[in-house]
Design a protein around this motif. Structure first.
Motif, PDB file in Angstrom:
ATOM      1  N   LEU A 171      30.706  16.615  34.612  1.00 26.92           N
ATOM      2  CA  LEU A 171      30.713  15.917  33.330  1.00 26.92           C
ATOM      3  C   LEU A 171      29.663  16.505  32.400  1.00 26.92           C
ATOM      4  CD1 LEU A 171      31.031  12.144  34.354  1.00 26.92           C
ATOM      5  CD2 LEU A 171      32.854  13.795  33.842  1.00 26.92           C
ATOM      6  N   SER A 172      29.925  16.416  31.112  1.00 27.38           N
ATOM      7  CA  SER A 172      28.955  16.888  30.125  1.00 27.38           C
ATOM      8  C   SER A 172      27.770  15.923  30.058  1.00 27.38           C
ATOM      9  CB  SER A 172      29.613  16.990  28.749  1.00 27.38           C
ATOM     10  OG  SER A 172      29.874  15.692  28.234  1.00 27.38           O
ATOM     11  N   VAL A 173      26.749  16.342  29.326  1.00 29.05           N
ATOM     12  CA  VAL A 173      25.583  15.487  29.115  1.00 29.05           C
ATOM     13  C   VAL A 173      26.012  14.138  28.524  1.00 29.05           C
ATOM     14  CG1 VAL A 173      23.505  15.218  27.705  1.00 29.05           C
ATOM     15  CG2 VAL A 173      23.926  17.366  28.921  1.00 29.05           C
ATOM     16  N   THR A 174      26.807  14.187  27.468  1.00 30.46           N
ATOM     17  CA  THR A 174      27.269  12.950  26.829  1.00 30.46           C
ATOM     18  C   THR A 174      28.114  12.118  27.775  1.00 30.46           C
ATOM     19  OG1 THR A 174      27.232  13.944  24.622  1.00 30.46           O
ATOM     20  CG2 THR A 174      28.588  11.982  24.902  1.00 30.46           C
ATOM     21  N   GLU A 175      29.005  12.772  28.516  1.00 26.70           N
ATOM     22  CA  GLU A 175      29.880  12.043  29.435  1.00 26.70           C
ATOM     23  C   GLU A 175      29.085  11.381  30.560  1.00 26.70           C
ATOM     24  OE1 GLU A 175      33.939  14.737  28.902  1.00 26.70           O
ATOM     25  OE2 GLU A 175      32.437  15.282  30.410  1.00 26.70           O
ATOM     26  N   ASN A 176      28.038  12.048  31.034  1.00 28.23           N
ATOM     27  CA  ASN A 176      27.179  11.431  32.043  1.00 28.23           C
ATOM     28  C   ASN A 176      26.539  10.161  31.497  1.00 28.23           C
ATOM     29  OD1 ASN A 176      26.371  12.692  34.853  1.00 28.23           O
ATOM     30  ND2 ASN A 176      26.900  14.421  33.516  1.00 28.23           N
ATOM     31  N   LEU A 177      26.004  10.236  30.290  1.00 27.66           N
ATOM     32  CA  LEU A 177      25.366   9.064  29.700  1.00 27.66           C
ATOM     33  C   LEU A 177      26.383   7.971  29.398  1.00 27.66           C
ATOM     34  CD1 LEU A 177      22.801  10.783  27.314  1.00 27.66           C
ATOM     35  CD2 LEU A 177      22.325   9.629  29.487  1.00 27.66           C
ATOM     36  N   ASN A 207      15.726  14.558  23.567  1.00 27.88           N
ATOM     37  CA  ASN A 207      15.978  15.877  22.989  1.00 27.88           C
ATOM     38  C   ASN A 207      17.154  16.578  23.683  1.00 27.88           C
ATOM     39  OD1 ASN A 207      15.547  18.010  21.219  1.00 27.88           O
ATOM     40  ND2 ASN A 207      14.032  19.004  22.527  1.00 27.88           N
ATOM     41  N   LEU A 208      18.261  15.857  23.807  1.00 28.41           N
ATOM     42  CA  LEU A 208      19.445  16.384  24.499  1.00 28.41           C
ATOM     43  C   LEU A 208      20.614  16.622  23.544  1.00 28.41           C
ATOM     44  CD1 LEU A 208      19.325  14.017  27.599  1.00 28.41           C
ATOM     45  CD2 LEU A 208      18.936  16.483  27.651  1.00 28.41           C
ATOM     46  N   ARG A 209      20.423  16.387  22.259  1.00 34.76           N
ATOM     47  CA  ARG A 209      21.525  16.475  21.312  1.00 34.76           C
ATOM     48  C   ARG A 209      22.174  17.863  21.323  1.00 34.76           C
ATOM     49  NH1 ARG A 209      24.563  12.674  19.168  1.00 34.76           N
ATOM     50  NH2 ARG A 209      22.706  11.422  18.712  1.00 34.76           N
ATOM     51  N   ALA A 210      21.366  18.918  21.391  1.00 41.32           N
ATOM     52  CA  ALA A 210      21.913  20.283  21.384  1.00 41.32           C
ATOM     53  C   ALA A 210      22.664  20.609  22.665  1.00 41.32           C
ATOM     54  CB  ALA A 210      20.781  21.293  21.175  1.00 41.32           C
ATOM     55  N   LEU A 211      22.458  19.814  23.694  1.00 42.95           N
ATOM     56  CA  LEU A 211      23.111  20.047  24.991  1.00 42.95           C
ATOM     57  C   LEU A 211      24.237  19.055  25.250  1.00 42.95           C
ATOM     58  CD1 LEU A 211      19.832  20.425  27.091  1.00 42.95           C
ATOM     59  CD2 LEU A 211      21.258  22.284  26.199  1.00 42.95           C
ATOM     60  N   ALA A 212      24.610  18.289  24.256  1.00 46.16           N
ATOM     61  CA  ALA A 212      25.499  17.143  24.453  1.00 46.16           C
ATOM     62  C   ALA A 212      26.808  17.501  25.136  1.00 46.16           C
ATOM     63  CB  ALA A 212      25.775  16.470  23.106  1.00 46.16           C
ATOM     64  N   ASP A 213      27.371  18.678  24.830  1.00 43.03           N
ATOM     65  CA  ASP A 213      28.679  19.055  25.370  1.00 43.03           C
ATOM     66  C   ASP A 213      28.596  19.962  26.599  1.00 43.03           C
ATOM     67  OD1 ASP A 213      29.986  17.616  23.332  1.00 43.03           O
ATOM     68  OD2 ASP A 213      29.810  19.327  21.954  1.00 43.03           O
ATOM     69  N   ARG A 214      27.386  20.242  27.056  1.00 37.13           N
ATOM     70  CA  ARG A 214      27.224  21.157  28.187  1.00 37.13           C
ATOM     71  C   ARG A 214      27.411  20.407  29.514  1.00 37.13           C
ATOM     72  NH1 ARG A 214      22.105  25.113  28.317  1.00 37.13           N
ATOM     73  NH2 ARG A 214      23.071  25.548  26.266  1.00 37.13           N
ATOM     74  N   PRO A 215      28.185  20.977  30.461  1.00 29.73           N
ATOM     75  CA  PRO A 215      28.317  20.337  31.768  1.00 29.73           C
ATOM     76  C   PRO A 215      26.964  20.248  32.464  1.00 29.73           C
ATOM     77  CG  PRO A 215      30.017  22.003  31.452  1.00 29.73           C
ATOM     78  CD  PRO A 215      29.035  22.172  30.323  1.00 29.73           C
ATOM     79  N   LEU A 217      17.928  14.598  31.432  1.00 28.45           N
ATOM     80  CA  LEU A 217      19.164  13.818  31.404  1.00 28.45           C
ATOM     81  C   LEU A 217      19.078  12.651  32.396  1.00 28.45           C
ATOM     82  CD1 LEU A 217      22.031  13.250  30.541  1.00 28.45           C
ATOM     83  CD2 LEU A 217      22.814  15.072  32.101  1.00 28.45           C
ATOM     84  N   GLY A 218      18.526  12.909  33.576  1.00 24.25           N
ATOM     85  CA  GLY A 218      18.372  11.834  34.546  1.00 24.25           C
ATOM     86  C   GLY A 218      17.491  10.718  34.018  1.00 24.25           C
ATOM     87  N   LEU A 219      16.420  11.078  33.331  1.00 26.50           N
ATOM     88  CA  LEU A 219      15.517  10.077  32.775  1.00 26.50           C
ATOM     89  C   LEU A 219      16.137   9.356  31.577  1.00 26.50           C
ATOM     90  CD1 LEU A 219      12.170  12.076  33.017  1.00 26.50           C
ATOM     91  CD2 LEU A 219      12.861  10.116  34.423  1.00 26.50           C
ATOM     92  N   ALA A 220      17.042  10.040  30.873  1.00 28.97           N
ATOM     93  CA  ALA A 220      17.710   9.405  29.735  1.00 28.97           C
ATOM     94  C   ALA A 220      18.535   8.203  30.176  1.00 28.97           C
ATOM     95  CB  ALA A 220      18.600  10.413  29.011  1.00 28.97           C
ATOM     96  N   ARG A 221      18.914   8.165  31.450  1.00 32.52           N
ATOM     97  CA  ARG A 221      19.661   7.011  31.968  1.00 32.52           C
ATOM     98  C   ARG A 221      18.857   5.721  31.845  1.00 32.52           C
ATOM     99  NH1 ARG A 221      21.001   7.455  37.688  1.00 32.52           N
ATOM    100  NH2 ARG A 221      19.093   8.660  37.843  1.00 32.52           N
TER     101      ARG A 221
END
Length: 208
Positions: free
Chosen positions: A79-85, A105-113, A125-129
């Motif tokens: 899943l992408s960064v956005t999809e994970n969140l 600061n994940l906006r630039a990575l939003a679509d990256r798996p 990303l894990g901490l963004a949860r």
């Protein structure tokens, strides 16, 4: 809503490792857990989060009020960064995906798996949860592993924002997070008699 722990004892591998722990956290407060490797920081956090039973004592908050960030990032690689969140937002019933993307600061990575992220990016990303969870008490086990200095500062700012909004944080860490308002609880005085020490304790902790 205050978080209170009274006369708590926790065990690892059937042996009590910490006992007699009593402390409290009020909204807006943070507590740093300190102690040598193997003393039982992870075991304590897992018990407080309801992932394993305590030996004795009283924990005032339900696990439903707690967001626990362990050593693993808990990501779905395809899943992408956005999809994970978005997945975790659905689990927690919140709509904080955009807030989490910006805060960590994940906006630039939003679509990256997630599989294509660096170790530090995966940690962010894990901490963004935590932000997505919407829960008042954050429990964090060595949250800055794999983070560079800039990301550590970014994370500290996220914690301060959480505290300013009336949240609470319980953090096991060996480094200075730049949270001067946080109290420190040294776990050494609460070490149970007969607990392993040194290399043997660290080995056991890895499999707790």
């Amino acid at each position: 809503m205050e978080f209170q722990v009274t006369d708590l004892a926790v065990a690892r591998g059937g042996l009590t490792v910490l006992q007699g722990l009593t402390f409290a956290l009020a909204p807006g407060q943070a507590l740093i857990l300190r102690g040598p490797n193997g003393i039982g920081k992870t075991t304590l956090l897992r018990s407080l989060a309801g992932l394993q039973p305590a030996v004795a004592g009283v924990i005032s908050l339900s696990p439903d009020a707690i967001a626990y960030a362990a050593h693993a990032d808990g990501l779905k690689a395809t899943l992408s960064v956005t999809e994970n969140l978005a997945f975790w937002a659905a689990v927690f019933g919140t709509d904080r995906v955009d807030q989490a993307l910006d805060a960590m600061n994940l906006r630039a990575l939003a679509d990256r798996p997630a599989a294509n992220l660096s170790a530090g990016q995966k940690r962010r990303l894990g901490l963004a949860r935590l932000i997505v969870s919407g829960r008042p008490l954050w429990m964090l086990d060595e949250p800055t592993v794999s983070l560079d200095a800039a990301s550590v500062s970014l994370f500290a700012a996220v914690v301060r924002t959480h505290l300013a909004a009336g949240g609470m944080a319980l953090i096991a860490t060996h480094i200075d997070l730049g949270l001067p308002e946080a109290r420190v609880l040294e776990l050494g005085p609460f070490k149970a008699e007969g607990q392993l020490s040194g290399t043997a304790a660290g080995f056991d902790e890895a499999f707790a």
